[in-house]
Design an enzyme around this catalytic site. Sequence first.
Site, PDB file in Angstrom:
ATOM      1  N   LYS A   1    -108.715  -6.331 -35.891  1.00 21.13           N
ATOM      2  CA  LYS A   1    -108.611  -4.905 -35.548  1.00 21.13           C
ATOM      3  C   LYS A   1    -109.694  -4.130 -35.441  1.00 21.13           C
ATOM      4  CE  LYS A   1    -105.670  -1.547 -34.810  1.00 21.13           C
ATOM      5  NZ  LYS A   1    -106.440  -1.463 -33.467  1.00 21.13           N
TER       6      LYS A   1
ATOM      7  N   LYS B   1    -114.079  -6.326 -32.953  1.00 21.16           N
ATOM      8  CA  LYS B   1    -114.656  -5.024 -32.110  1.00 21.16           C
ATOM      9  C   LYS B   1    -114.841  -5.607 -30.761  1.00 21.16           C
ATOM     10  CE  LYS B   1    -115.815  -0.918 -31.936  1.00 21.16           C
ATOM     11  NZ  LYS B   1    -115.290   0.416 -32.959  1.00 21.16           N
TER      12      LYS B   1
ATOM     13  N   GLY C   1    -109.180   2.138 -29.242  1.00 25.49           N
ATOM     14  CA  GLY C   1    -110.432   2.913 -28.385  1.00 25.49           C
ATOM     15  C   GLY C   1    -111.546   2.987 -29.390  1.00 25.49           C
ATOM     16  N   ASP C   2    -112.567   3.371 -28.524  1.00 28.51           N
ATOM     17  CA  ASP C   2    -113.884   3.704 -29.090  1.00 28.51           C
ATOM     18  C   ASP C   2    -114.751   4.469 -28.228  1.00 28.51           C
ATOM     19  OD1 ASP C   2    -115.933   2.913 -31.494  1.00 28.51           O
ATOM     20  OD2 ASP C   2    -117.069   2.618 -29.984  1.00 28.51           O
TER      21      ASP C   2
HETATM   22  P1  NDP Z   1    -116.593   9.476 -27.367  1.00 23.99           P
HETATM   23  O1  NDP Z   1    -116.923   8.587 -26.339  1.00 23.99           O
HETATM   24  O2  NDP Z   1    -115.088  10.226 -27.357  1.00 23.99           O
HETATM   25  O3  NDP Z   1    -117.553  10.534 -27.688  1.00 23.99           O
HETATM   26  C1  NDP Z   1    -118.994  10.141 -27.907  1.00 23.99           C
HETATM   27  C2  NDP Z   1    -119.759  11.669 -28.173  1.00 23.99           C
HETATM   28  O4  NDP Z   1    -120.914  11.138 -28.646  1.00 23.99           O
HETATM   29  C3  NDP Z   1    -119.932  11.965 -26.813  1.00 23.99           C
HETATM   30  O5  NDP Z   1    -119.922  13.377 -26.981  1.00 23.99           O
HETATM   31  C4  NDP Z   1    -121.099  11.566 -26.155  1.00 23.99           C
HETATM   32  O6  NDP Z   1    -121.924  12.252 -25.260  1.00 23.99           O
HETATM   33  C5  NDP Z   1    -121.901  11.622 -27.481  1.00 23.99           C
HETATM   34  N1  NDP Z   1    -123.335  10.718 -27.663  1.00 23.99           N
HETATM   35  C6  NDP Z   1    -123.327   9.487 -27.154  1.00 23.99           C
HETATM   36  N2  NDP Z   1    -124.629   9.114 -27.350  1.00 23.99           N
HETATM   37  C7  NDP Z   1    -125.172  10.450 -27.792  1.00 23.99           C
HETATM   38  C8  NDP Z   1    -126.766  10.525 -27.841  1.00 23.99           C
HETATM   39  N3  NDP Z   1    -127.638   9.880 -27.885  1.00 23.99           N
HETATM   40  N4  NDP Z   1    -126.868  11.962 -28.380  1.00 23.99           N
HETATM   41  C9  NDP Z   1    -125.970  12.728 -28.378  1.00 23.99           C
HETATM   42  N5  NDP Z   1    -124.877  12.666 -28.071  1.00 23.99           N
HETATM   43  C10 NDP Z   1    -124.307  11.166 -27.897  1.00 23.99           C
HETATM   44  O7  NDP Z   1    -116.457   8.506 -28.673  1.00 23.99           O
HETATM   45  P2  NDP Z   1    -115.767   8.507 -30.163  1.00 23.99           P
HETATM   46  O8  NDP Z   1    -115.732  10.087 -30.368  1.00 23.99           O
HETATM   47  O9  NDP Z   1    -114.574   7.816 -29.993  1.00 23.99           O
HETATM   48  O10 NDP Z   1    -116.709   7.839 -30.962  1.00 23.99           O
HETATM   49  C11 NDP Z   1    -117.987   8.482 -31.780  1.00 23.99           C
HETATM   50  C12 NDP Z   1    -118.647   7.472 -32.794  1.00 23.99           C
HETATM   51  O11 NDP Z   1    -117.529   7.458 -33.662  1.00 23.99           O
HETATM   52  C13 NDP Z   1    -118.869   6.196 -32.162  1.00 23.99           C
HETATM   53  O12 NDP Z   1    -120.065   5.704 -33.294  1.00 23.99           O
HETATM   54  C14 NDP Z   1    -117.623   5.358 -32.633  1.00 23.99           C
HETATM   55  O13 NDP Z   1    -117.904   4.000 -32.819  1.00 23.99           O
HETATM   56  C15 NDP Z   1    -117.211   6.070 -34.009  1.00 23.99           C
HETATM   57  N6  NDP Z   1    -115.790   5.759 -34.325  1.00 23.99           N
HETATM   58  C16 NDP Z   1    -114.639   5.961 -33.378  1.00 23.99           C
HETATM   59  C17 NDP Z   1    -113.524   6.053 -33.875  1.00 23.99           C
HETATM   60  C18 NDP Z   1    -112.484   6.304 -33.088  1.00 23.99           C
HETATM   61  O14 NDP Z   1    -111.250   6.386 -33.635  1.00 23.99           O
HETATM   62  N7  NDP Z   1    -112.572   6.991 -31.962  1.00 23.99           N
HETATM   63  C19 NDP Z   1    -113.226   5.464 -35.325  1.00 23.99           C
HETATM   64  C20 NDP Z   1    -114.430   5.070 -36.006  1.00 23.99           C
HETATM   65  C21 NDP Z   1    -115.647   5.485 -35.503  1.00 23.99           C
HETATM   66  P3  NDP Z   1    -121.941  11.826 -23.695  1.00 23.99           P
HETATM   67  O15 NDP Z   1    -120.414  12.187 -23.143  1.00 23.99           O
HETATM   68  O16 NDP Z   1    -122.808  12.648 -23.108  1.00 23.99           O
HETATM   69  O17 NDP Z   1    -122.012  10.500 -23.776  1.00 23.99           O
END
Ligand code: NDP
Length: 448
Positions: free
Chosen positions: A93, A129, A168-169
């Site tokens: 998962k 993953k 998703g991620d």
């Molecule tokens: P999204 O794609 O929805 O959002 C990612 C966000 O981070 C965007 O706002 C993106 O900006 C920003 N971002 C990416 N790279 C940078 C950077 N270098 N500097 C500043 N901002 C940045 O992803 P999620 O919110 O789903 O995921 C975010 C994190 O959480 C990841 O590490 C993911 O692995 C983790 N996570 C997610 C889960 C989930 O349920 N979604 C569960 C557990 C962990 P931009 O749009 O400009 O790229």
Amino acid sequence: MSNIDDQVNEYYNKLLKRNAGEPEFHQAVAEVLDSLKIVLEKDPHYADYGLIQRLCEPERQVMFRVPWVSDNNNVHVSRGFRVQFNSALGPYKGGLRFHPSVNLGIIKFLGFEQIFKNSLTGLPIGGGKGGSDFNPKGRSEGEIMRFCQSFMTELYRHIGEYRDVPAGDIGVGGREIGFLFGQYRRLTNEHESGVLTGKGLTWGGSLVRTEATGYGCVYFTAEMMKEHGESFDGAKVIVSGSGNVAIYAIEKAQQLGATVIGFSDSSGWVETPNGVDVELLKKVKEVDRGRVADYVEQTEGATLHTDGTIWSLTADVALPCATQNELNGEHAQMLVDNGVKYVAEGANMPSTPEAIDVFQENGVHFGPGKAANAGGVATSALEMQQNASRDAWSFEYTDERLHKIMTSIFRRSADTAAEFGREGNYVVGANITGFKKVADAMLAQGVI
Ligand code: NDP
């Protein structure tokens, strides 16, 4: 150096050689192995039967070609990945990430972390993953749909309700899960709702899944604060990112009485001294798919910065919710100098090892991602439960389950840290708690 130190260093050096050029994977393994030394000292049987070496080697890794045609009729070839790391506790998962930075090492780091995170939730799920180096930014909806269809045309043979259940991620939200599910259904001629999580509510999705990672991160942080007689009420909070995790971390922190004073995306960061207008942020990011500058244009009292760092703001709590290694030692020192007291990782591995050292040396209460962001996968497992029983739970009930899971993850991480003489070290506590359950299952199931 003790015998255990030598043994662990030897495993790690071999792992570096066998997995060359994968720094994020090395970083994730180094942190876990470091925490495990005290377990191995106390219970040497955890090193029997090649357990540690097996834990660090994925059960299976799939890499595949994803050809797709853009709107201007050009053919593109992206690369797809699924790393099925460990299924001792249940089907693999873990999410799918679509981002140009994706490579095998990044997927392996995420899959490795996922094993312990999933174990910590207490639910029967293994760790995996996947993703692709496809860049969804600037692509039309038709291009994204064709890419998802091509990706699933290979992935479908490797997944299933009892085998591997992606979600998703980064770059994969409800829209992409819809396109992926549609193609899976077409290829298999079955409406197997348990094969993916994060689905739409009318076709097997769960209430609270969208909010779960951000809300869960705040629930975890609230427990950390409670332990020290504090709460979000009146606190100033920095949240990096403005994607799925960040938006719902901001929403919940503000519901609990905090003021979120900044958020970001990869184009810049926004200072919001009076708090974030969450409905506007959702519209800009989820509906219009805009940039942080679009938020600033549509409101008053928010300032856009395209240089410097969001970590220079003065806050009580920092929640990095964007991406790996976004917060380094220097950033951590700025936060400490400005009086930050709590840091919890909504993203996976957003803090570098140097940053974690700075926090821990300065008495900042630090919640690692595998504990603090486990709410997303936990609610995915609740979605699987609802799919298996063909039921749909209410928002309140599902949120209550999430809340209880996060409280329990905090409690067990804190208690384990104390049991091993590392009181308040939630990194060690989470790693050991997650490890023991998987290790016991692997030992019981023999050398496979
Ligand atoms: P999204 O794609 O929805 O959002 C990612 C966000 O981070 C965007 O706002 C993106 O900006 C920003 N971002 C990416 N790279 C940078 C950077 N270098 N500097 C500043 N901002 C940045 O992803 P999620 O919110 O789903 O995921 C975010 C994190 O959480 C990841 O590490 C993911 O692995 C983790 N996570 C997610 C889960 C989930 O349920 N979604 C569960 C557990 C962990 P931009 O749009 O400009 O790229």
